[in-house]
Design a protein around this motif. Sequence first.
Motif, PDB file in Angstrom:
ATOM      1  N   THR A 257       0.850  -1.187   0.000  1.00  0.00           N
ATOM      2  CA  THR A 257       0.000   0.000   0.000  1.00  0.00           C
ATOM      3  C   THR A 257       0.885   1.235   0.000  1.00  0.00           C
ATOM      4  O   THR A 257       1.975   1.237   0.579  1.00  0.00           O
ATOM      5  N   ALA A 258       0.413   2.291  -0.655  1.00  0.00           N
ATOM      6  CA  ALA A 258       1.135   3.557  -0.729  1.00  0.00           C
ATOM      7  C   ALA A 258       0.205   4.659  -0.254  1.00  0.00           C
ATOM      8  O   ALA A 258      -0.957   4.724  -0.675  1.00  0.00           O
ATOM      9  N   GLY A 259       0.696   5.525   0.626  1.00  0.00           N
ATOM     10  CA  GLY A 259      -0.184   6.497   1.253  1.00  0.00           C
ATOM     11  C   GLY A 259       0.277   7.936   1.151  1.00  0.00           C
ATOM     12  O   GLY A 259       1.422   8.232   0.802  1.00  0.00           O
ATOM     13  N   SER A 260      -0.632   8.836   1.491  1.00  0.00           N
ATOM     14  CA  SER A 260      -0.316  10.256   1.503  1.00  0.00           C
ATOM     15  C   SER A 260       0.560  10.645   2.684  1.00  0.00           C
ATOM     16  O   SER A 260       0.986  11.797   2.790  1.00  0.00           O
ATOM     17  N   ASP A 261       0.846   9.689   3.584  1.00  0.00           N
ATOM     18  CA  ASP A 261       1.795   9.930   4.662  1.00  0.00           C
ATOM     19  C   ASP A 261       3.237   9.760   4.207  1.00  0.00           C
ATOM     20  O   ASP A 261       4.172   9.911   5.000  1.00  0.00           O
ATOM     21  N   GLY A 262       3.450   9.439   2.923  1.00  0.00           N
ATOM     22  CA  GLY A 262       4.794   9.349   2.383  1.00  0.00           C
ATOM     23  C   GLY A 262       5.491   8.035   2.645  1.00  0.00           C
ATOM     24  O   GLY A 262       6.717   7.960   2.538  1.00  0.00           O
ATOM     25  N   ILE A 263       4.749   6.972   2.968  1.00  0.00           N
ATOM     26  CA  ILE A 263       5.379   5.674   3.176  1.00  0.00           C
ATOM     27  C   ILE A 263       4.649   4.612   2.361  1.00  0.00           C
ATOM     28  O   ILE A 263       3.501   4.786   1.961  1.00  0.00           O
ATOM     29  N   TYR A 264       5.375   3.502   2.115  1.00  0.00           N
ATOM     30  CA  TYR A 264       4.739   2.311   1.564  1.00  0.00           C
ATOM     31  C   TYR A 264       4.916   1.182   2.572  1.00  0.00           C
ATOM     32  O   TYR A 264       5.878   1.156   3.353  1.00  0.00           O
ATOM     33  N   VAL A 265       3.948   0.267   2.576  1.00  0.00           N
ATOM     34  CA  VAL A 265       3.928  -0.828   3.538  1.00  0.00           C
ATOM     35  C   VAL A 265       3.669  -2.126   2.784  1.00  0.00           C
ATOM     36  O   VAL A 265       2.817  -2.169   1.882  1.00  0.00           O
ATOM     37  N   PHE A 266       4.395  -3.185   3.147  1.00  0.00           N
ATOM     38  CA  PHE A 266       4.163  -4.516   2.596  1.00  0.00           C
ATOM     39  C   PHE A 266       3.373  -5.337   3.610  1.00  0.00           C
ATOM     40  O   PHE A 266       3.662  -5.296   4.814  1.00  0.00           O
ATOM     41  N   TRP A 267       2.399  -6.121   3.105  1.00  0.00           N
ATOM     42  CA  TRP A 267       1.491  -6.882   3.957  1.00  0.00           C
ATOM     43  C   TRP A 267       1.464  -8.337   3.535  1.00  0.00           C
ATOM     44  O   TRP A 267       1.462  -8.651   2.340  1.00  0.00           O
ATOM     45  N   ASP A 268       1.380  -9.243   4.490  1.00  0.00           N
ATOM     46  CA  ASP A 268       1.178 -10.666   4.247  1.00  0.00           C
ATOM     47  C   ASP A 268      -0.305 -10.958   4.413  1.00  0.00           C
ATOM     48  O   ASP A 268      -0.853 -10.870   5.517  1.00  0.00           O
ATOM     49  N   MET A 269      -0.983 -11.303   3.312  1.00  0.00           N
ATOM     50  CA  MET A 269      -2.429 -11.493   3.366  1.00  0.00           C
ATOM     51  C   MET A 269      -2.808 -12.842   3.969  1.00  0.00           C
ATOM     52  O   MET A 269      -3.905 -12.996   4.499  1.00  0.00           O
ATOM     53  N   GLN A 270      -1.930 -13.825   3.890  1.00  0.00           N
ATOM     54  CA  GLN A 270      -2.255 -15.132   4.466  1.00  0.00           C
ATOM     55  C   GLN A 270      -2.272 -15.068   5.997  1.00  0.00           C
ATOM     56  O   GLN A 270      -3.187 -15.571   6.645  1.00  0.00           O
ATOM     57  N   TRP A 271      -1.250 -14.443   6.566  1.00  0.00           N
ATOM     58  CA  TRP A 271      -1.147 -14.379   8.023  1.00  0.00           C
ATOM     59  C   TRP A 271      -1.611 -13.043   8.584  1.00  0.00           C
ATOM     60  O   TRP A 271      -1.535 -12.821   9.798  1.00  0.00           O
ATOM     61  N   ARG A 272      -2.051 -12.155   7.701  1.00  0.00           N
ATOM     62  CA  ARG A 272      -2.589 -10.848   8.119  1.00  0.00           C
ATOM     63  C   ARG A 272      -1.565 -10.068   8.944  1.00  0.00           C
ATOM     64  O   ARG A 272      -1.884  -9.504   9.996  1.00  0.00           O
ATOM     65  N   ASN A 273      -0.341 -10.047   8.443  1.00  0.00           N
ATOM     66  CA  ASN A 273       0.754  -9.378   9.130  1.00  0.00           C
ATOM     67  C   ASN A 273       1.257  -8.176   8.344  1.00  0.00           C
ATOM     68  O   ASN A 273       1.234  -8.173   7.108  1.00  0.00           O
ATOM     69  N   ARG A 274       1.754  -7.197   9.081  1.00  0.00           N
ATOM     70  CA  ARG A 274       2.469  -6.060   8.503  1.00  0.00           C
ATOM     71  C   ARG A 274       3.943  -6.458   8.414  1.00  0.00           C
ATOM     72  O   ARG A 274       4.591  -6.724   9.427  1.00  0.00           O
ATOM     73  N   LEU A 275       4.488  -6.532   7.192  1.00  0.00           N
ATOM     74  CA  LEU A 275       5.829  -7.068   6.992  1.00  0.00           C
ATOM     75  C   LEU A 275       6.918  -6.002   7.018  1.00  0.00           C
ATOM     76  O   LEU A 275       8.024  -6.255   7.517  1.00  0.00           O
ATOM     77  N   PRO A 280       9.840   7.334   5.892  1.00  0.00           N
ATOM     78  CA  PRO A 280       8.937   8.348   5.335  1.00  0.00           C
ATOM     79  C   PRO A 280       9.628   9.230   4.300  1.00  0.00           C
ATOM     80  O   PRO A 280      10.798   9.582   4.448  1.00  0.00           O
ATOM     81  N   LYS A 281       8.891   9.556   3.251  1.00  0.00           N
ATOM     82  CA  LYS A 281       9.371  10.446   2.203  1.00  0.00           C
ATOM     83  C   LYS A 281       8.832  11.859   2.448  1.00  0.00           C
ATOM     84  O   LYS A 281       7.921  12.051   3.260  1.00  0.00           O
ATOM     85  N   ASP A 282       9.336  12.822   1.704  1.00  0.00           N
ATOM     86  CA  ASP A 282       8.930  14.212   1.928  1.00  0.00           C
ATOM     87  C   ASP A 282       7.729  14.628   1.091  1.00  0.00           C
ATOM     88  O   ASP A 282       7.349  15.788   1.072  1.00  0.00           O
ATOM     89  N   GLN A 283       7.111  13.652   0.379  1.00  0.00           N
ATOM     90  CA  GLN A 283       5.896  13.906  -0.393  1.00  0.00           C
ATOM     91  C   GLN A 283       4.985  12.696  -0.261  1.00  0.00           C
ATOM     92  O   GLN A 283       5.441  11.589   0.064  1.00  0.00           O
ATOM     93  N   PRO A 284       3.698  12.869  -0.548  1.00  0.00           N
ATOM     94  CA  PRO A 284       2.802  11.705  -0.599  1.00  0.00           C
ATOM     95  C   PRO A 284       3.236  10.721  -1.673  1.00  0.00           C
ATOM     96  O   PRO A 284       3.868  11.097  -2.664  1.00  0.00           O
ATOM     97  N   LEU A 285       2.903   9.454  -1.470  1.00  0.00           N
ATOM     98  CA  LEU A 285       3.080   8.435  -2.502  1.00  0.00           C
ATOM     99  C   LEU A 285       1.766   8.322  -3.264  1.00  0.00           C
ATOM    100  O   LEU A 285       0.716   8.073  -2.669  1.00  0.00           O
ATOM    101  N   THR A 286       1.825   8.505  -4.578  1.00  0.00           N
ATOM    102  CA  THR A 286       0.591   8.522  -5.368  1.00  0.00           C
ATOM    103  C   THR A 286       0.313   7.199  -6.066  1.00  0.00           C
ATOM    104  O   THR A 286      -0.849   6.834  -6.249  1.00  0.00           O
ATOM    105  N   LYS A 287       1.362   6.455  -6.473  1.00  0.00           N
ATOM    106  CA  LYS A 287       1.171   5.187  -7.178  1.00  0.00           C
ATOM    107  C   LYS A 287       2.319   4.244  -6.870  1.00  0.00           C
ATOM    108  O   LYS A 287       3.414   4.670  -6.479  1.00  0.00           O
ATOM    109  N   CYS A 288       2.078   2.932  -7.098  1.00  0.00           N
ATOM    110  CA  CYS A 288       3.126   1.942  -6.907  1.00  0.00           C
ATOM    111  C   CYS A 288       2.839   0.737  -7.787  1.00  0.00           C
ATOM    112  O   CYS A 288       1.715   0.561  -8.275  1.00  0.00           O
ATOM    113  N   CYS A 289       3.849  -0.132  -7.984  1.00  0.00           N
ATOM    114  CA  CYS A 289       3.654  -1.365  -8.757  1.00  0.00           C
ATOM    115  C   CYS A 289       4.868  -2.268  -8.589  1.00  0.00           C
ATOM    116  O   CYS A 289       5.962  -1.807  -8.245  1.00  0.00           O
ATOM    117  N   PHE A 290       4.669  -3.579  -8.844  1.00  0.00           N
ATOM    118  CA  PHE A 290       5.742  -4.558  -8.878  1.00  0.00           C
ATOM    119  C   PHE A 290       6.038  -4.930 -10.330  1.00  0.00           C
ATOM    120  O   PHE A 290       5.136  -4.913 -11.177  1.00  0.00           O
TER     121      PHE A 290
END
Length: 327
Positions: A257-275, A280-290
Amino acid sequence: MIHSIDFEVQLPPSDTISAMEFSPAPGNFLCASSWDQTVRIWKVNMNGTTTPKSYTKVNSPVLDISWSDDGSKIYLATGHEVHQWDLQSDQVTQIGAHNAGVSSCHWIKAPNYACLMTGSWDKTVKFWDPRNPLPMLKKDTPDRCYAADVFYPFAVIGCANNTIITYSLDKMPTDNRCFQSGLKQQMRCISLFRDNTASPAGFVVSGIEGRSSVHYLKGLNDTFKFDCHTSECNLGYVNIYAVNDVKRHPLNNTLATAGSDGIYVFWDMQWRNRLFDSLPKDQPLTKCCFNSDGRIFAYALGYDWSSGHVYYDANKQPQIFLHPCFS
């Protein structure tokens, strides 16, 4: 937690980046569209360096992009129109239109057909054969289409009233289910995610309230929510930041996930964990992709207007960075 060095992409757009997607394998080509009406492509090398490869400009901001399955074409959602950019001939041609802004476009490659799915603020979803000026199929939606994703054999559409519609893409696109998302405020992005068998398992919808709602395709009543871009502040209050994008990893059941707080977060959907949380960056994150093998994660910095025009800083220009994901 060790944070690796992220590599900056050269010659980014001059305005906020509206969509970003890597090419299908083989090859690592990154495509990004912008509110400056441009679409750009870079060759991405595994050492982090980038080389600008192609560029085109159209007559309105480009809100979404999608590669064809063979990587020879890119489809553009531009204003009320849908365009095809043929990379070999470098020609951009209109292949469709809506009665209002086109918010999303996704290429669908099925065993027995191929088409482009577009969602619009005119409250319709259309499916296009690029060789035909008329849509092969048109579906009405309850409200304006704000977000969409495709992971064959499913597609999911998120509407302005927080209604979710799922489509089965087997044989031909057909309505599957329609229901309300778990969000209270406006959604911004949606992504299907996979299970351990590489099949679509469910989807995540995120929006301006800093939270995400998870729904499973085989049991839509089995849902849960999680805070992903919020932070505690003084007197027990919580800062809430918009989730601007959510993308699945191509080879495992993790999400970013990428947010207007200037960070991206990776998540494990099987175990519902924040990985993993980025610095933090000095601007919002608007888009992301692998990229196609999940070893490169791209994210875009730029102003997302979530705090209004008062906080716009013309001295801060959009940027794109690449983060290595080898583990």
